[in-house]
Design an enzyme around this catalytic site. Structure first.
Site, PDB file in Angstrom:
ATOM      1  N   PHE A  49      51.013 -13.430  28.226  1.00 35.14           N
ATOM      2  CA  PHE A  49      50.253 -14.681  28.050  1.00 35.14           C
ATOM      3  C   PHE A  49      50.139 -15.439  29.377  1.00 35.14           C
ATOM      4  O   PHE A  49      49.073 -15.952  29.719  1.00 35.14           O
ATOM      5  CB  PHE A  49      50.931 -15.581  27.014  1.00 35.14           C
ATOM      6  CG  PHE A  49      50.700 -15.174  25.578  1.00 35.14           C
ATOM      7  CD1 PHE A  49      49.947 -14.059  25.249  1.00 35.14           C
ATOM      8  CD2 PHE A  49      51.247 -15.928  24.541  1.00 35.14           C
ATOM      9  CE1 PHE A  49      49.739 -13.693  23.915  1.00 35.14           C
ATOM     10  CE2 PHE A  49      51.042 -15.573  23.212  1.00 35.14           C
ATOM     11  CZ  PHE A  49      50.291 -14.457  22.902  1.00 35.14           C
TER      12      PHE A  49
ATOM     13  N   ARG B  34      55.299  -7.931  27.778  1.00 41.27           N
ATOM     14  CA  ARG B  34      55.702  -8.553  26.530  1.00 41.27           C
ATOM     15  C   ARG B  34      55.053  -9.916  26.412  1.00 41.27           C
ATOM     16  O   ARG B  34      54.444 -10.406  27.346  1.00 41.27           O
ATOM     17  CB  ARG B  34      57.239  -8.614  26.447  1.00 41.27           C
ATOM     18  CG  ARG B  34      57.807  -7.257  26.031  1.00 41.27           C
ATOM     19  CD  ARG B  34      59.313  -7.228  26.092  1.00 41.27           C
ATOM     20  NE  ARG B  34      59.780  -6.902  27.432  1.00 41.27           N
ATOM     21  CZ  ARG B  34      61.065  -6.920  27.782  1.00 41.27           C
ATOM     22  NH1 ARG B  34      61.979  -7.276  26.907  1.00 41.27           N
ATOM     23  NH2 ARG B  34      61.416  -6.596  29.012  1.00 41.27           N
ATOM     24  N   VAL B  35      55.204 -10.555  25.271  1.00 38.73           N
ATOM     25  CA  VAL B  35      54.289 -11.625  24.917  1.00 38.73           C
ATOM     26  C   VAL B  35      54.291 -12.784  25.919  1.00 38.73           C
ATOM     27  O   VAL B  35      53.224 -13.258  26.322  1.00 38.73           O
ATOM     28  CB  VAL B  35      54.554 -12.120  23.477  1.00 38.73           C
ATOM     29  CG1 VAL B  35      55.927 -12.750  23.318  1.00 38.73           C
ATOM     30  CG2 VAL B  35      53.467 -13.075  23.029  1.00 38.73           C
TER      31      VAL B  35
ATOM     32  N   GLN C 124      52.746 -15.381  13.032  1.00 33.79           N
ATOM     33  CA  GLN C 124      54.083 -14.794  13.111  1.00 33.79           C
ATOM     34  C   GLN C 124      54.927 -15.612  14.087  1.00 33.79           C
ATOM     35  O   GLN C 124      54.411 -16.167  15.049  1.00 33.79           O
ATOM     36  CB  GLN C 124      54.018 -13.316  13.518  1.00 33.79           C
ATOM     37  CG  GLN C 124      53.492 -13.035  14.909  1.00 33.79           C
ATOM     38  CD  GLN C 124      51.989 -12.857  14.964  1.00 33.79           C
ATOM     39  OE1 GLN C 124      51.241 -13.531  14.275  1.00 33.79           O
ATOM     40  NE2 GLN C 124      51.539 -11.956  15.837  1.00 33.79           N
TER      41      GLN C 124
ATOM     42  N   ASN D   7      64.205 -11.826  22.019  1.00 35.56           N
ATOM     43  CA  ASN D   7      63.046 -12.213  22.841  1.00 35.56           C
ATOM     44  C   ASN D   7      63.435 -12.983  24.106  1.00 35.56           C
ATOM     45  O   ASN D   7      63.101 -14.159  24.265  1.00 35.56           O
ATOM     46  CB  ASN D   7      62.056 -13.027  22.001  1.00 35.56           C
ATOM     47  CG  ASN D   7      61.414 -12.194  20.910  1.00 35.56           C
ATOM     48  OD1 ASN D   7      61.960 -12.077  19.816  1.00 35.56           O
ATOM     49  ND2 ASN D   7      60.268 -11.605  21.197  1.00 35.56           N
TER      50      ASN D   7
ATOM     51  N   ARG E 102      58.524 -16.223  16.566  1.00 41.85           N
ATOM     52  CA  ARG E 102      59.618 -15.669  17.348  1.00 41.85           C
ATOM     53  C   ARG E 102      60.438 -16.837  17.888  1.00 41.85           C
ATOM     54  O   ARG E 102      59.995 -17.976  17.929  1.00 41.85           O
ATOM     55  CB  ARG E 102      59.096 -14.814  18.522  1.00 41.85           C
ATOM     56  CG  ARG E 102      58.355 -13.553  18.106  1.00 41.85           C
ATOM     57  CD  ARG E 102      59.237 -12.557  17.392  1.00 41.85           C
ATOM     58  NE  ARG E 102      58.541 -11.311  17.059  1.00 41.85           N
ATOM     59  CZ  ARG E 102      57.938 -11.074  15.891  1.00 41.85           C
ATOM     60  NH1 ARG E 102      57.909 -12.020  14.949  1.00 41.85           N
ATOM     61  NH2 ARG E 102      57.358  -9.901  15.667  1.00 41.85           N
TER      62      ARG E 102
ATOM     63  N   LYS F  95      68.225   2.059  17.843  1.00 41.30           N
ATOM     64  CA  LYS F  95      69.149   0.958  18.125  1.00 41.30           C
ATOM     65  C   LYS F  95      70.203   0.860  17.017  1.00 41.30           C
ATOM     66  O   LYS F  95      71.393   0.635  17.288  1.00 41.30           O
ATOM     67  CB  LYS F  95      68.391  -0.364  18.249  1.00 41.30           C
ATOM     68  CG  LYS F  95      67.605  -0.539  19.540  1.00 41.30           C
ATOM     69  CD  LYS F  95      68.516  -0.782  20.728  1.00 41.30           C
ATOM     70  CE  LYS F  95      67.747  -1.173  21.974  1.00 41.30           C
ATOM     71  NZ  LYS F  95      68.625  -1.344  23.153  1.00 41.30           N
TER      72      LYS F  95
ATOM     73  N   TYR G 164      62.358   2.979  18.086  1.00 37.45           N
ATOM     74  CA  TYR G 164      63.146   1.947  18.757  1.00 37.45           C
ATOM     75  C   TYR G 164      64.183   1.333  17.823  1.00 37.45           C
ATOM     76  O   TYR G 164      65.383   1.403  18.090  1.00 37.45           O
ATOM     77  CB  TYR G 164      62.227   0.861  19.311  1.00 37.45           C
ATOM     78  CG  TYR G 164      62.944  -0.187  20.121  1.00 37.45           C
ATOM     79  CD1 TYR G 164      63.385   0.091  21.410  1.00 37.45           C
ATOM     80  CD2 TYR G 164      63.175  -1.461  19.617  1.00 37.45           C
ATOM     81  CE1 TYR G 164      64.045  -0.862  22.170  1.00 37.45           C
ATOM     82  CE2 TYR G 164      63.830  -2.430  20.363  1.00 37.45           C
ATOM     83  CZ  TYR G 164      64.267  -2.127  21.626  1.00 37.45           C
ATOM     84  OH  TYR G 164      64.921  -3.078  22.374  1.00 37.45           O
TER      85      TYR G 164
ATOM     86  N   GLY H   4      48.395 -14.873  14.569  1.00 40.91           N
ATOM     87  CA  GLY H   4      49.218 -15.727  15.415  1.00 40.91           C
ATOM     88  C   GLY H   4      50.221 -16.573  14.675  1.00 40.91           C
ATOM     89  O   GLY H   4      50.966 -17.350  15.284  1.00 40.91           O
TER      90      GLY H   4
END
Length: 310
Positions: free
Chosen positions: A189, A184-185, A207, A170, A209, A145, A141, A205
């Site tokens: 969730f 996706r997150v 990390q 994101n 974004r 890109k 990916y 957790g």
């Protein structure tokens, strides 16, 4: 004046929202999409829809604007389909560039914040070259890109094609898939919290974004499409406000009123520890900045999912 616009990946999350906005402006839209990642997409009668992989698509038609969105942006999904992922961001980009070149069209490419890899500068500016693993599990990916961006700039320099590259960070909102390898997150969730399931966090957790609501992305993309004098430019389209993934999980549990618990999973390989956008350039040259706060955007997305999951 009516414009003829070709959008690859127009049935996906970003593409469907962008298509709606462009139709409201009265533009003539053609979508090419193989529906491999589309879920919440209804084929409209006022859109020409062509079901085909972008890397296999060819046409003699001429367009005013060519927008290349087709990609597999979910890590679980592109890790599971690495060849398809690499091809849509290499051969697919070439096919769309050739259509734009023969049409003398404006070319818009949706790249990704993944081109920065594990960035050492946060928030990350467009001038940062990136720190990526070229043969890692995510390389199908992020490296494709990066190749797309290189090919696009080659077309700009050699053929004087009017190209514009955006790097979204994101993006989330209604219509974002939540299921299986596509989820996706944010959508995952929300889905887990509304179902009362464990909310699954990769790693510890910590990390970070920076999330952007879909309407803000559409606004930026519309500016990128219509504004003159942006030939060969690259823009971050995102937020500079970081949040830890564990904080996001707890925020969504709170906003949904869920009794879900956090479940920790092994960390993803090569997962960047931090990510946020330096959007100084977008503010200065596009006159754009995010208007929807994370909490407001999450509430809108949660309400949409409540309707879908009835």
């Amino acid at each position: 004046m009516l414009m003829k616009i070709l959008i690859s990946g127009g049935a996906g999350f970003l593409g469907s929202h962008l298509t709606e906005a462009l139709l409201e402006k009265g533009e003539e839209i053609t979508i090419v999409d193989d529906l491999s990642t589309a879920k919440y997409f209804n084929i409209r009668k006022d859109v020409e829809f062509i079901k085909k992989k972008v890397e296999e698509f060819e046409t003699e038609k001429k367009y005013d604007v060519v927008i290349h969105l087709a990609a597999r942006p979910s890590p679980e999904d592109y890790i599971e389909h690495p060849v398809d992922t690499a091809l849509s961001n290499s051969l697919g980009t070439y096919k769309m560039l050739e259509i734009a070149r023969k049409s003398n069209a404006r070319f818009i490419y949706t790249s990704s914040s993944e081109v920065y890899g594990s960035a050492s500068i946060i928030p990350t500016p467009e001038t940062y070259w990136g720190y990526v693993n070229p043969i890692g599990i995510r390389s199908c990916y992020d490296e494709s890109k990066r190749f797309s961006e290189a090919l696009i700039m080659a077309y700009h320099r050699q053929y004087k094609l009017d190209t514009r590259i955006q790097r979204p960070f994101n993006v989330y909102g209604p219509g974002l898939r939540e299921d299986g390898t596509y989820g996706r997150v944010v959508s995952r969730f929300i889905y887990q919290a509304l179902k009362g399931e464990d909310v699954t966090v990769f790693g510890d957790g910590n990390q970070t974004r920076a999330f952007l609501y879909i309407s803000d992305w559409v606004d930026a993309t519309i500016k990128l499409i219509y504004k003159d004098g942006l030939e060969g430019e690259v823009f971050n389209i995102g937020s500079d406000k970081e949040i830890k993934i564990i904080e996001l999980a707890n925020m969504i549990i709170k906003l949904t009123g869920s009794k879900s618990r956090i479940k920790y999973l092994p960390p993803r390989p090569d997962d960047p520890p931090r990510r946020a956008a330096d959007i100084t350039k977008a503010k200065e040259k596009l006159g754009w900045y995010p208007k929807i706060s994370l909490e407001e955007g999450l509430k809108l997305t949660i309400n949409w999912f409540k309707g879908v999951l009835k």
